[in-house]
Scaffold this motif. Structure first.
Motif, PDB file in Angstrom:
ATOM      1  N   MET A 158       0.839  -1.197   0.000  1.00 52.62           N
ATOM      2  CA  MET A 158       0.000   0.000   0.000  1.00 52.62           C
ATOM      3  C   MET A 158       0.876   1.250   0.000  1.00 52.62           C
ATOM      4  O   MET A 158       1.831   1.344   0.782  1.00 52.62           O
ATOM      5  CB  MET A 158      -0.912   0.013   1.234  1.00 52.62           C
ATOM      6  N   THR A 159       0.553   2.198  -0.875  1.00 52.81           N
ATOM      7  CA  THR A 159       1.291   3.460  -0.886  1.00 52.81           C
ATOM      8  C   THR A 159       0.929   4.256   0.361  1.00 52.81           C
ATOM      9  O   THR A 159      -0.255   4.470   0.649  1.00 52.81           O
ATOM     10  CB  THR A 159       0.931   4.282  -2.134  1.00 52.81           C
ATOM     11  N   PRO A 160       1.915   4.696   1.145  1.00 51.01           N
ATOM     12  CA  PRO A 160       1.603   5.414   2.377  1.00 51.01           C
ATOM     13  C   PRO A 160       0.992   6.779   2.095  1.00 51.01           C
ATOM     14  O   PRO A 160       1.263   7.408   1.068  1.00 51.01           O
ATOM     15  CB  PRO A 160       2.967   5.555   3.060  1.00 51.01           C
ATOM     16  N   ALA A 161       0.164   7.238   3.028  1.00 53.90           N
ATOM     17  CA  ALA A 161      -0.403   8.580   2.944  1.00 53.90           C
ATOM     18  C   ALA A 161       0.467   9.586   3.680  1.00 53.90           C
ATOM     19  O   ALA A 161       0.322  10.799   3.479  1.00 53.90           O
ATOM     20  CB  ALA A 161      -1.810   8.584   3.526  1.00 53.90           C
ATOM     21  N   ALA A 162       1.351   9.088   4.532  1.00 47.20           N
ATOM     22  CA  ALA A 162       2.231   9.968   5.301  1.00 47.20           C
ATOM     23  C   ALA A 162       3.601   9.330   5.425  1.00 47.20           C
ATOM     24  O   ALA A 162       3.723   8.104   5.564  1.00 47.20           O
ATOM     25  CB  ALA A 162       1.653  10.240   6.688  1.00 47.20           C
ATOM     26  N   LEU A 163       4.614  10.159   5.381  1.00 40.88           N
ATOM     27  CA  LEU A 163       5.992   9.750   5.666  1.00 40.88           C
ATOM     28  C   LEU A 163       6.455  10.488   6.910  1.00 40.88           C
ATOM     29  O   LEU A 163       6.354  11.722   6.985  1.00 40.88           O
ATOM     30  CB  LEU A 163       6.921  10.082   4.493  1.00 40.88           C
ATOM     31  N   ILE A 164       6.967   9.736   7.865  1.00 44.53           N
ATOM     32  CA  ILE A 164       7.424  10.311   9.126  1.00 44.53           C
ATOM     33  C   ILE A 164       8.922  10.043   9.244  1.00 44.53           C
ATOM     34  O   ILE A 164       9.364   8.896   9.175  1.00 44.53           O
ATOM     35  CB  ILE A 164       6.667   9.696  10.318  1.00 44.53           C
ATOM     36  N   PHE A 165       9.684  11.099   9.409  1.00 46.84           N
ATOM     37  CA  PHE A 165      11.136  11.009   9.355  1.00 46.84           C
ATOM     38  C   PHE A 165      11.783  11.177  10.724  1.00 46.84           C
ATOM     39  O   PHE A 165      11.359  12.006  11.531  1.00 46.84           O
ATOM     40  CB  PHE A 165      11.702  12.103   8.438  1.00 46.84           C
TER      41      PHE A 165
ATOM     42  N   LEU B 188      -4.863  10.071  10.318  1.00 50.69           N
ATOM     43  CA  LEU B 188      -4.596   8.836   9.588  1.00 50.69           C
ATOM     44  C   LEU B 188      -4.461   7.652  10.538  1.00 50.69           C
ATOM     45  O   LEU B 188      -4.042   7.810  11.690  1.00 50.69           O
ATOM     46  CB  LEU B 188      -3.293   8.969   8.792  1.00 50.69           C
ATOM     47  N   ALA B 189      -4.796   6.473  10.038  1.00 53.52           N
ATOM     48  CA  ALA B 189      -4.511   5.249  10.781  1.00 53.52           C
ATOM     49  C   ALA B 189      -3.004   4.996  10.719  1.00 53.52           C
ATOM     50  O   ALA B 189      -2.352   5.328   9.713  1.00 53.52           O
ATOM     51  CB  ALA B 189      -5.262   4.076  10.174  1.00 53.52           C
ATOM     52  N   PRO B 190      -2.401   4.422  11.753  1.00 54.13           N
ATOM     53  CA  PRO B 190      -0.963   4.161  11.725  1.00 54.13           C
ATOM     54  C   PRO B 190      -0.516   3.358  10.515  1.00 54.13           C
ATOM     55  O   PRO B 190       0.562   3.614   9.949  1.00 54.13           O
ATOM     56  CB  PRO B 190      -0.723   3.396  13.027  1.00 54.13           C
ATOM     57  N   GLU B 191      -1.332   2.413  10.081  1.00 55.67           N
ATOM     58  CA  GLU B 191      -0.927   1.564   8.954  1.00 55.67           C
ATOM     59  C   GLU B 191      -0.874   2.327   7.633  1.00 55.67           C
ATOM     60  O   GLU B 191      -0.338   1.815   6.641  1.00 55.67           O
ATOM     61  CB  GLU B 191      -1.846   0.355   8.821  1.00 55.67           C
ATOM     62  N   ALA B 192      -1.365   3.560   7.615  1.00 54.38           N
ATOM     63  CA  ALA B 192      -1.276   4.393   6.414  1.00 54.38           C
ATOM     64  C   ALA B 192      -0.001   5.228   6.401  1.00 54.38           C
ATOM     65  O   ALA B 192       0.199   6.022   5.487  1.00 54.38           O
ATOM     66  CB  ALA B 192      -2.488   5.316   6.317  1.00 54.38           C
ATOM     67  N   CYS B 193       0.853   5.017   7.408  1.00 47.27           N
ATOM     68  CA  CYS B 193       2.067   5.823   7.554  1.00 47.27           C
ATOM     69  C   CYS B 193       3.313   4.948   7.449  1.00 47.27           C
ATOM     70  O   CYS B 193       3.289   3.759   7.777  1.00 47.27           O
ATOM     71  CB  CYS B 193       2.088   6.523   8.911  1.00 47.27           C
ATOM     72  N   ALA B 194       4.399   5.561   7.011  1.00 45.13           N
ATOM     73  CA  ALA B 194       5.699   4.900   6.995  1.00 45.13           C
ATOM     74  C   ALA B 194       6.683   5.734   7.799  1.00 45.13           C
ATOM     75  O   ALA B 194       6.698   6.966   7.699  1.00 45.13           O
ATOM     76  CB  ALA B 194       6.211   4.727   5.568  1.00 45.13           C
TER      77      ALA B 194
END
Length: 235
Positions: free
Chosen positions: A1-8, A171-177
């Motif tokens: 799944m393509t993430p909706a959010a990227l967390i760095f 967002l749900a956590p699973e939508a994030c990387a």
């Protein structure tokens, strides 16, 4: 799944760890040792830092530690030093440390923002210095969420910062990387239920990170290609 959010992560992810913190750390240690070279060496050993090479060992506490963790490791060598005062001095010096980008950050984050991704930053650094580093690097408006170890969400490897970021984005956590250079980053991602992406611009080698990551990249500059490949696969 393509993430909706990227967390760095910040250090070792946005910025090259050795190039940024190698020389700076020598200055911090020497300043706290008050010119006592023998004391400086003892502090350096406790922090896993090579004074001659200006580099940290791969297992150094500093890699993913909070300012408080580092202060606690130094305090036994600095009798009479107040913990809060030491942390404040460290944060003040850290805010002034010149940051060396791991890749050209402006074009990369322009690309990521243009894709409609929500962008967050979570670091075990203190929030104040982190925001200064983003400002100096021209990234102050890039991230919709920024948290440090002192922001009230805990510190990695706990999932608190990541959960707070996902909640802020709706967002749900699973939508994030989560993208980071240390096991703390990857363990936090796993605990939060997020995709765990490792980069090799910190101190940890591929062999250490790979068993705990969904993906290992040379650096964050490889993210657009990864996202493009996901889009092709999905199509």
């Amino acid at each position: 799944m393509t993430p909706a959010a990227l967390i760095f992560d910040k250090d070792g992810t946005l910025f090259d760890f050795h190039a940024t913190w190698g020389g700076w750390s020598r200055g911090l240690i020497e300043a706290e040792a008050g010119g006592d070279s023998a004391l400086a060496r003892r502090i350096a050993v406790a922090l896993g830092y090579d004074m001659e090479a200006g580099r940290f060992a791969p297992d150094s506490i500093v890699i993913a530690a909070t300012a408080g963790d580092i202060a606690d490791r130094m305090l036994p060598f600095l009798p009479g030093t107040d913990r809060a005062t030491l942390i404040a001095r460290m944060n003040e010096r850290a805010a002034q440390a010149p940051q060396v980008p791991a890749v050209p950050l402006g074009p990369l984050f322009a690309d990521l923002a243009a894709r409609g991704l929500a962008l967050g930053l979570v670091t075990n650094d203190s929030e104040g210095p982190a925001r200064v580093h983003l400002e100096v690097s021209g990234l102050a408006s890039t991230f919709g969420f920024v948290a440090g170890a002192d922001s009230g969400h805990g510190a990695k490897p706990g999932p608190g910062q990541l959960i707070a970021c996902a909640k802020a984005f709706g967002l749900a956590p699973e939508a994030c990387a989560m993208i980071g250079d240390s096991l703390h980053d990857l363990h936090a991602a796993r605990a939060a239920g997020m995709t765990a992406i490792a980069v090799l611009t910190g101190l940890a080698p591929y062999a250490t990170l790979a068993p705990h990551a969904d993906l290992v990249l040379e650096d964050i500059g490889a993210l657009p290609k990864w996202l493009d490949d996901l889009a092709i696969t999905k199509a």
